[in-house]
Design a protein around this motif. Structure first.
Motif, PDB file in Angstrom:
ATOM      1  N   ARG A  72      38.233  49.718  32.583  1.00  0.00           N
ATOM      2  CA  ARG A  72      38.366  49.773  34.039  1.00  0.00           C
ATOM      3  C   ARG A  72      38.458  48.390  34.679  1.00  0.00           C
ATOM      4  O   ARG A  72      38.166  48.208  35.857  1.00  0.00           O
ATOM      5  CB  ARG A  72      37.182  50.546  34.647  1.00  0.00           C
ATOM      6  CG  ARG A  72      37.132  52.007  34.243  1.00  0.00           C
ATOM      7  CD  ARG A  72      38.328  52.758  34.812  1.00  0.00           C
ATOM      8  NE  ARG A  72      38.342  54.157  34.420  1.00  0.00           N
ATOM      9  CZ  ARG A  72      39.082  54.659  33.437  1.00  0.00           C
ATOM     10  NH1 ARG A  72      39.856  53.876  32.733  1.00  0.00           N
ATOM     11  NH2 ARG A  72      39.057  55.939  33.150  1.00  0.00           N
ATOM     12  N   THR A  73      38.912  47.411  33.898  1.00  0.00           N
ATOM     13  CA  THR A  73      39.059  46.067  34.444  1.00  0.00           C
ATOM     14  C   THR A  73      40.010  46.027  35.639  1.00  0.00           C
ATOM     15  O   THR A  73      39.690  45.397  36.654  1.00  0.00           O
ATOM     16  CB  THR A  73      39.502  45.090  33.343  1.00  0.00           C
ATOM     17  OG1 THR A  73      38.484  45.051  32.333  1.00  0.00           O
ATOM     18  CG2 THR A  73      39.722  43.694  33.884  1.00  0.00           C
ATOM     19  N   PRO A  74      41.175  46.692  35.582  1.00  0.00           N
ATOM     20  CA  PRO A  74      42.052  46.644  36.765  1.00  0.00           C
ATOM     21  C   PRO A  74      41.405  47.233  38.015  1.00  0.00           C
ATOM     22  O   PRO A  74      41.587  46.704  39.121  1.00  0.00           O
ATOM     23  CB  PRO A  74      43.277  47.461  36.334  1.00  0.00           C
ATOM     24  CG  PRO A  74      43.268  47.398  34.845  1.00  0.00           C
ATOM     25  CD  PRO A  74      41.814  47.375  34.456  1.00  0.00           C
ATOM     26  N   GLU A  75      40.639  48.292  37.850  1.00  0.00           N
ATOM     27  CA  GLU A  75      39.975  48.898  39.009  1.00  0.00           C
ATOM     28  C   GLU A  75      38.939  47.946  39.604  1.00  0.00           C
ATOM     29  O   GLU A  75      38.833  47.811  40.831  1.00  0.00           O
ATOM     30  CB  GLU A  75      39.326  50.224  38.619  1.00  0.00           C
ATOM     31  CG  GLU A  75      40.333  51.339  38.352  1.00  0.00           C
ATOM     32  CD  GLU A  75      41.052  51.227  37.005  1.00  0.00           C
ATOM     33  OE1 GLU A  75      42.045  51.944  36.822  1.00  0.00           O
ATOM     34  OE2 GLU A  75      40.639  50.429  36.132  1.00  0.00           O
ATOM     35  N   GLY A  76      38.177  47.268  38.759  1.00  0.00           N
ATOM     36  CA  GLY A  76      37.208  46.284  39.244  1.00  0.00           C
ATOM     37  C   GLY A  76      37.887  45.112  39.921  1.00  0.00           C
ATOM     38  O   GLY A  76      37.408  44.592  40.933  1.00  0.00           O
ATOM     39  N   THR A  77      39.022  44.709  39.383  1.00  0.00           N
ATOM     40  CA  THR A  77      39.788  43.597  39.955  1.00  0.00           C
ATOM     41  C   THR A  77      40.393  43.989  41.290  1.00  0.00           C
ATOM     42  O   THR A  77      40.347  43.221  42.254  1.00  0.00           O
ATOM     43  CB  THR A  77      40.890  43.158  38.971  1.00  0.00           C
ATOM     44  OG1 THR A  77      40.278  42.796  37.733  1.00  0.00           O
ATOM     45  CG2 THR A  77      41.681  41.994  39.517  1.00  0.00           C
ATOM     46  N   ARG A  78      40.945  45.169  41.343  1.00  0.00           N
ATOM     47  CA  ARG A  78      41.597  45.638  42.577  1.00  0.00           C
ATOM     48  C   ARG A  78      40.597  45.663  43.743  1.00  0.00           C
ATOM     49  O   ARG A  78      40.977  45.446  44.893  1.00  0.00           O
ATOM     50  CB  ARG A  78      42.201  47.020  42.354  1.00  0.00           C
ATOM     51  CG  ARG A  78      43.225  47.381  43.407  1.00  0.00           C
ATOM     52  CD  ARG A  78      44.060  48.583  43.034  1.00  0.00           C
ATOM     53  NE  ARG A  78      45.196  48.155  42.212  1.00  0.00           N
ATOM     54  CZ  ARG A  78      45.403  48.523  40.945  1.00  0.00           C
ATOM     55  NH1 ARG A  78      44.572  49.336  40.341  1.00  0.00           N
ATOM     56  NH2 ARG A  78      46.450  48.086  40.282  1.00  0.00           N
ATOM     57  N   GLY A  79      39.325  45.882  43.437  1.00  0.00           N
ATOM     58  CA  GLY A  79      38.305  45.892  44.472  1.00  0.00           C
ATOM     59  C   GLY A  79      37.954  44.512  45.003  1.00  0.00           C
ATOM     60  O   GLY A  79      37.203  44.399  45.963  1.00  0.00           O
ATOM     61  N   VAL A  80      38.508  43.468  44.385  1.00  0.00           N
ATOM     62  CA  VAL A  80      38.180  42.094  44.765  1.00  0.00           C
ATOM     63  C   VAL A  80      39.381  41.345  45.342  1.00  0.00           C
ATOM     64  O   VAL A  80      39.242  40.588  46.296  1.00  0.00           O
ATOM     65  CB  VAL A  80      37.611  41.320  43.545  1.00  0.00           C
ATOM     66  CG1 VAL A  80      37.395  39.856  43.859  1.00  0.00           C
ATOM     67  CG2 VAL A  80      36.314  41.960  43.065  1.00  0.00           C
ATOM     68  N   ILE A  81      40.546  41.546  44.759  1.00  0.00           N
ATOM     69  CA  ILE A  81      41.705  40.756  45.194  1.00  0.00           C
ATOM     70  C   ILE A  81      42.163  41.151  46.598  1.00  0.00           C
ATOM     71  O   ILE A  81      41.939  42.269  47.054  1.00  0.00           O
ATOM     72  CB  ILE A  81      42.877  40.839  44.193  1.00  0.00           C
ATOM     73  CG1 ILE A  81      43.406  42.264  44.072  1.00  0.00           C
ATOM     74  CG2 ILE A  81      42.491  40.249  42.852  1.00  0.00           C
ATOM     75  CD1 ILE A  81      44.687  42.363  43.247  1.00  0.00           C
ATOM     76  N   GLU A  82      42.794  40.203  47.253  1.00  0.00           N
ATOM     77  CA  GLU A  82      43.319  40.428  48.603  1.00  0.00           C
ATOM     78  C   GLU A  82      44.827  40.668  48.589  1.00  0.00           C
ATOM     79  O   GLU A  82      45.335  41.431  49.395  1.00  0.00           O
ATOM     80  CB  GLU A  82      43.008  39.205  49.476  1.00  0.00           C
ATOM     81  CG  GLU A  82      41.509  38.978  49.640  1.00  0.00           C
ATOM     82  CD  GLU A  82      41.168  37.614  50.201  1.00  0.00           C
ATOM     83  OE1 GLU A  82      42.028  36.698  50.165  1.00  0.00           O
ATOM     84  OE2 GLU A  82      40.027  37.455  50.666  1.00  0.00           O
ATOM     85  N   LEU A  83      45.522  39.999  47.681  1.00  0.00           N
ATOM     86  CA  LEU A  83      46.976  40.072  47.617  1.00  0.00           C
ATOM     87  C   LEU A  83      47.378  40.266  46.166  1.00  0.00           C
ATOM     88  O   LEU A  83      47.107  39.407  45.327  1.00  0.00           O
ATOM     89  CB  LEU A  83      47.598  38.778  48.167  1.00  0.00           C
ATOM     90  CG  LEU A  83      49.115  38.666  48.179  1.00  0.00           C
ATOM     91  CD1 LEU A  83      49.709  39.668  49.171  1.00  0.00           C
ATOM     92  CD2 LEU A  83      49.527  37.258  48.552  1.00  0.00           C
TER      93      LEU A  83
END
Length: 151
Positions: A72-83
């Motif tokens: 679930r790394t992409p899901e965790g990342t998506r919750g942080v990135i702005e763009l």
């Protein structure tokens, strides 16, 4: 940041993080910090948030981008990135597919947070180094742009 339940628990040594550090230092990056976190959306999100709060301008996650139950790394990342920067993820997948067909299954993403770049990479040391072939030439330009540089 290596994302692996087995490495985080001490069951398996982290090989990807040290390989990434060595390649980044050889490419001229300083202050390369390697951490290991367990798989899952929350641990990744929390570790990314902490690294960015500490002033990191480039954060690479290694692993957790597949289709396994805890990837679930992409899901965790998506919750942080702005763009989101989909072109980076696309070129990384394409480079991986040149080596192994199953690289098409990686769900890694890339994006920015303030003046920082965050990129999800596959977890194997070989795949990390192959990813660097296409990623590292982009990093300087992205970071310069985020700092207000001209095109």
């Amino acid at each position: 940041m290596t994302v692996s339940d087995r490495s985080a628990s001490g069951e398996r040594a982290d090989a990807s993080g040290p390989a990434a550090r060595e390649a980044l230092v050889a490419a001229g990056f300083a202050d390369v910090v390697v951490t290991v976190v367990p798989d899952g959306e929350a641990p990744v999100r929390e570790a990314l948030t902490a690294a960015l709060a500490d002033g990191a301008r480039l954060v690479l996650t290694l692993g957790g981008t597949g289709v396994g139950p805890r990837d679930r790394t992409p899901e965790g990342t998506r919750g942080v990135i702005e763009l989101e920067l989909p072109g980076i993820a696309e070129v990384l997948r394409e480079r991986g597919r040149a080596a192994v067909a199953t690289a098409a299954l990686t769900r890694g993403i890339a994006g920015t947070v303030g003046d920082a770049l965050v990129v999800n990479l596959p977890g194997s040391p070989k795949a990390v180094l192959e990813s660097f072939e296409v990623l590292l030439p982009l990093v300087g330009h992205v970071l310069d742009q985020l700092a207000g540089g001209d095109h």
